[in-house]
Motif scaffolding. Structure first.
Motif, PDB file in Angstrom:
ATOM      1  N   ARG A  84     -29.000   3.942  14.107  1.00 41.64           N
ATOM      2  CA  ARG A  84     -27.993   3.665  13.095  1.00 41.64           C
ATOM      3  C   ARG A  84     -27.187   2.425  13.482  1.00 41.64           C
ATOM      4  N   HIS A  85     -26.932   1.625  12.484  1.00 38.23           N
ATOM      5  CA  HIS A  85     -26.194   0.397  12.655  1.00 38.23           C
ATOM      6  C   HIS A  85     -24.710   0.689  12.901  1.00 38.23           C
ATOM      7  N   ARG A  86     -24.131   0.010  13.873  1.00 42.41           N
ATOM      8  CA  ARG A  86     -22.732   0.252  14.223  1.00 42.41           C
ATOM      9  C   ARG A  86     -22.000  -1.057  14.465  1.00 42.41           C
ATOM     10  N   HIS A  87     -20.692  -0.970  14.455  1.00 42.80           N
ATOM     11  CA  HIS A  87     -19.882  -2.134  14.808  1.00 42.80           C
ATOM     12  C   HIS A  87     -19.075  -1.809  16.047  1.00 42.80           C
ATOM     13  N   TYR A  88     -18.784  -2.863  16.810  1.00 45.05           N
ATOM     14  CA  TYR A  88     -18.100  -2.669  18.079  1.00 45.05           C
ATOM     15  C   TYR A  88     -16.930  -3.620  18.228  1.00 45.05           C
ATOM     16  N   ALA A 129     -15.380   1.442   5.948  1.00 43.02           N
ATOM     17  CA  ALA A 129     -14.817   0.586   4.902  1.00 43.02           C
ATOM     18  C   ALA A 129     -15.660  -0.671   4.736  1.00 43.02           C
ATOM     19  N   VAL A 130     -16.151  -1.213   5.860  1.00 46.09           N
ATOM     20  CA  VAL A 130     -16.997  -2.404   5.817  1.00 46.09           C
ATOM     21  C   VAL A 130     -18.312  -2.081   5.101  1.00 46.09           C
ATOM     22  N   GLU A 131     -18.920  -0.937   5.493  1.00 44.59           N
ATOM     23  CA  GLU A 131     -20.203  -0.559   4.887  1.00 44.59           C
ATOM     24  C   GLU A 131     -20.052  -0.361   3.378  1.00 44.59           C
ATOM     25  N   ALA A 132     -18.963   0.293   2.971  1.00 51.63           N
ATOM     26  CA  ALA A 132     -18.732   0.546   1.551  1.00 51.63           C
ATOM     27  C   ALA A 132     -18.524  -0.771   0.802  1.00 51.63           C
ATOM     28  N   GLU A 150     -28.046  -7.584   4.872  1.00 53.36           N
ATOM     29  CA  GLU A 150     -27.764  -7.464   6.304  1.00 53.36           C
ATOM     30  C   GLU A 150     -26.387  -8.065   6.531  1.00 53.36           C
ATOM     31  N   HIS A 151     -25.665  -7.511   7.498  1.00 56.36           N
ATOM     32  CA  HIS A 151     -24.387  -8.138   7.829  1.00 56.36           C
ATOM     33  C   HIS A 151     -24.086  -8.018   9.304  1.00 56.36           C
ATOM     34  N   THR A 152     -23.275  -8.933   9.779  1.00 58.01           N
ATOM     35  CA  THR A 152     -22.832  -8.929  11.162  1.00 58.01           C
ATOM     36  C   THR A 152     -21.319  -9.024  11.148  1.00 58.01           C
TER      37      THR A 152
HETATM   38 ZN   LIG Z   1     -22.046  -2.615   9.215  1.00 55.09          ZN
END
Ligand SMILES: [Zn+2]
Ligand SMILES: [Zn+2]
Length: 155
Positions: free
Chosen positions: A89-93, A109-112, A127-129
């Motif tokens: 699963r894609h995550r942010h750090y 909130a970012v994913e939405a 895709e996003h970073t």
């Molecule tokens: Zn994301």
């Protein structure tokens, strides 16, 4: 357990290019709890007595990134750091620029927002970073580190 993960990772990549060297890189990578650079990963593999070229390591990391198997952040000099994505699963750090420690953050909130933007524009498979970096609480309370202490550890 790490062996099974390495094999699962190998299966997520295009078939026919699995070599002993690539297998070794995957095994070392799944054992790294923290983000590592290609060079750090290469050093760890070499320390295990396996001869793998740095180019092989770079290429494999790029592939893992392409197939969504790793999370990627950049350190303060712009070098890419990699970590196996837990459960695919894609995550942010949030990454500490001083010690390299990384904390997963709640990014619902970012994913939405991404979904909404994509839908509104009629785009699919977006895709996003999102890169978040700062100075962690532990680093703020200690004296400023000397230049080369910014390396994330990999144990
Ligand atoms: Zn994301
Ligand atoms: Zn820190």
């Amino acid at each position: 357990m790490s062996c099974r993960n390495a094999e699962q990772l190998a299966r997520a990549l295009p078939a026919g290019r699995q070599t002993r060297q690539r297998g070794a890189v995957l095994h070392v990578l799944v054992d790294c709890p923290d983000f590592v650079s290609a060079q750090q990963l290469h050093a760890l593999i070499t320390a295990d007595g396996i001869g793998v070229g740095l180019t092989t390591v770079y290429r494999l990391l790029r592939e893992l990134e392409t197939y969504g198997q790793v999370d990627v952040v950049r350190d303060d000099v712009g070098e890419r750091l990699y970590r196996i994505r837990p459960f695919g699963r894609h995550r942010h750090y949030l990454v500490c620029r001083s010690c390299g420690r990384s904390e997963p953050v709640d990014a619902d909130a970012v994913e939405a927002w991404v979904d909404r933007i994509g839908e509104a524009a009629g785009f699919d498979a977006i895709e996003h970073t999102v890169e978040l970096s700062g100075i962690c609480a532990a680093c703020r309370t200690t004296t400023p580190p000397v230049a080369d202490e910014g390396e994330p550890s990999c144990r």
